[in-house]
Design an enzyme around this catalytic site. Structure first.
Site, mmCIF file in Angstrom:
data_model
loop_
_atom_site.group_PDB
_atom_site.id
_atom_site.type_symbol
_atom_site.label_atom_id
_atom_site.label_comp_id
_atom_site.label_asym_id
_atom_site.label_seq_id
_atom_site.Cartn_x
_atom_site.Cartn_y
_atom_site.Cartn_z
ATOM 1 N N ASP A 67 26.979 -14.547 48.600
ATOM 2 C CA ASP A 67 26.634 -13.427 49.605
ATOM 3 C C ASP A 67 26.036 -12.422 49.069
ATOM 4 O OD1 ASP A 67 28.683 -12.532 47.678
ATOM 5 O OD2 ASP A 67 30.191 -12.379 49.222
ATOM 6 N N ASN A 136 42.395 -9.163 51.487
ATOM 7 C CA ASN A 136 42.742 -9.369 52.950
ATOM 8 C C ASN A 136 42.425 -10.779 52.959
ATOM 9 O OD1 ASN A 136 39.818 -9.729 52.778
ATOM 10 N ND2 ASN A 136 39.490 -8.134 54.358
ATOM 11 N N HIS A 138 39.766 -12.737 52.002
ATOM 12 C CA HIS A 138 38.365 -12.960 52.478
ATOM 13 C C HIS A 138 38.050 -13.955 51.153
ATOM 14 C CE1 HIS A 138 36.477 -8.996 50.617
ATOM 15 N NE2 HIS A 138 36.389 -10.279 49.628
ATOM 16 N N GLU A 143 35.604 -12.671 56.690
ATOM 17 C CA GLU A 143 36.602 -11.494 56.760
ATOM 18 C C GLU A 143 37.346 -12.255 57.704
ATOM 19 O OE1 GLU A 143 36.784 -9.308 54.843
ATOM 20 O OE2 GLU A 143 35.385 -7.561 55.060
HETATM 21 C C1 GLP Z 1 34.227 -9.335 46.927
HETATM 22 C C2 GLP Z 1 33.180 -10.286 47.211
HETATM 23 C C3 GLP Z 1 33.811 -11.797 47.045
HETATM 24 C C4 GLP Z 1 34.940 -11.386 45.961
HETATM 25 C C5 GLP Z 1 35.900 -10.442 46.319
HETATM 26 C C6 GLP Z 1 36.881 -10.184 45.385
HETATM 27 O O1 GLP Z 1 33.841 -8.441 47.841
HETATM 28 N N1 GLP Z 1 32.380 -10.418 48.475
HETATM 29 O O2 GLP Z 1 33.029 -12.867 46.658
HETATM 30 O O3 GLP Z 1 35.638 -12.626 45.601
HETATM 31 O O4 GLP Z 1 35.483 -9.452 46.991
HETATM 32 O O5 GLP Z 1 36.381 -9.373 44.363
HETATM 33 P P1 GLP Z 1 37.129 -8.878 43.103
HETATM 34 O O6 GLP Z 1 37.098 -10.023 42.041
HETATM 35 O O7 GLP Z 1 36.065 -7.853 42.426
HETATM 36 O O8 GLP Z 1 38.569 -8.572 43.337
#
Ligand code: GLP
Length: 247
Positions: A67, A136, A138, A143
């Site tokens: 992403d 959440n 995702h 989302e």
């Molecule tokens: C982000 C990314 C995801 C990631 C998630 C968790 O927003 N878009 O690909 O897996 O949130 O992030 P973190 O590892 O910082 O908890």
């Protein structure tokens, strides 16, 4: 689904790095799906260390990132393009032309999304996909929704994601409210998936994603029906699953 418990987030990263190292060694032209966020940083450090020790050659490896924020240039320090260069690309012998991140500054975002899926297909699909998970549920930026989106697409970020991720921006207002993300279908097409999670903020959602109902309200729950998923998580993140006697 295979669950690998780790004592610490460092151990989680080592276990995940070993899986990626095996993939790279056994198929030197592998196509890897890569993730951003705080969780994979340590894993990338492990891969860099293996490369520096002469154990890993990335010269024929290709990568596709999950992403990117809409509207951030590659040189913005919160863009995922910047993150990947900082965390991995600039420290191993990956070739620039083999590293793909959706372009959130493209003038025609729809075309960019279509082309991204097309490029993944041209490369033969993803052999091994890395995922994190949002609080959440995702995965990438898919989302919670009414249905599982298939291909790469533009998405409006939820207030929960904006709240969590805006802490990384100089001011919260700087955080984009939309992003491009591989769809659930694109992720699901990967031959193998490794999801990593650490810390107490992930304990509820890991339980719901892996042991709750399969629903687009918890996008990661779709992974329950993928044939080759490995969850690697530290004990803090696994606390609820363990408390319920599910592992
Ligand atoms: C982000 C990314 C995801 C990631 C998630 C968790 O927003 N878009 O690909 O897996 O949130 O992030 P973190 O590892 O910082 O908890």
């Amino acid at each position: 689904m295979n669950i690998i418990p780790a004592q610490t987030k460092e151990e989680m990263a080592r276990f995940a790095a070993d899986i990626f190292a095996d993939q790279i060694s056994s198929k030197p032209d592998s196509v890897l799906g890569l993730a951003t966020g705080e969780t994979p940083r340590e894993l990338y450090k492990e891969l860099i260390a293996k490369h520096e020790a002469g154990e890993l050659d990335f010269s024929n490896i290709s990568t596709f990132n999950l992403d990117e924020y809409v509207g951030l240039n590659a040189d913005h320090d919160q863009s995922y393009n910047y993150y990947m260069h900082d965390a991995l690309f600039d420290h191993v012998n990956l070739r620039d032309e083999h590293c793909h991140v959706p372009d959130g500054t493209a003038t025609d975002l729809e075309t960019e999304c279509r082309d991204y899926d097309e490029r993944i297909k041209q490369y033969g699909g993803i052999d091994l996909q890395l995922l994190g998970i949002g609080v959440n549920g995702h995965i990438a930026f898919n989302e919670p929704d009414e249905e599982f989106p298939k291909g790469t697409h533009a998405v409006d970020l939820t207030p929960s994601t904006i709240e969590v991720n805006s802490q990384y921006f100089a001011t919260p207002e700087e955080m984009p409210t939309s992003a491009l993300t591989m769809g659930i279908g694109s992720i699901f097409n990967a031959d193998r998936i490794v999801l990593i999670a650490s810390g107490p903020t992930k304990t509820e959602i890991l339980h719901d994603a892996f042991f709750g109902p399969i629903t687009p309200k918890v996008p990661a729950s779709i992974l329950q029906i993928h044939p080759d998923v490995t969850l690697i998580a530290d004990e803090e993140a696994l606390a609820k699953i363990r408390a319920k006697g599910l592992i």
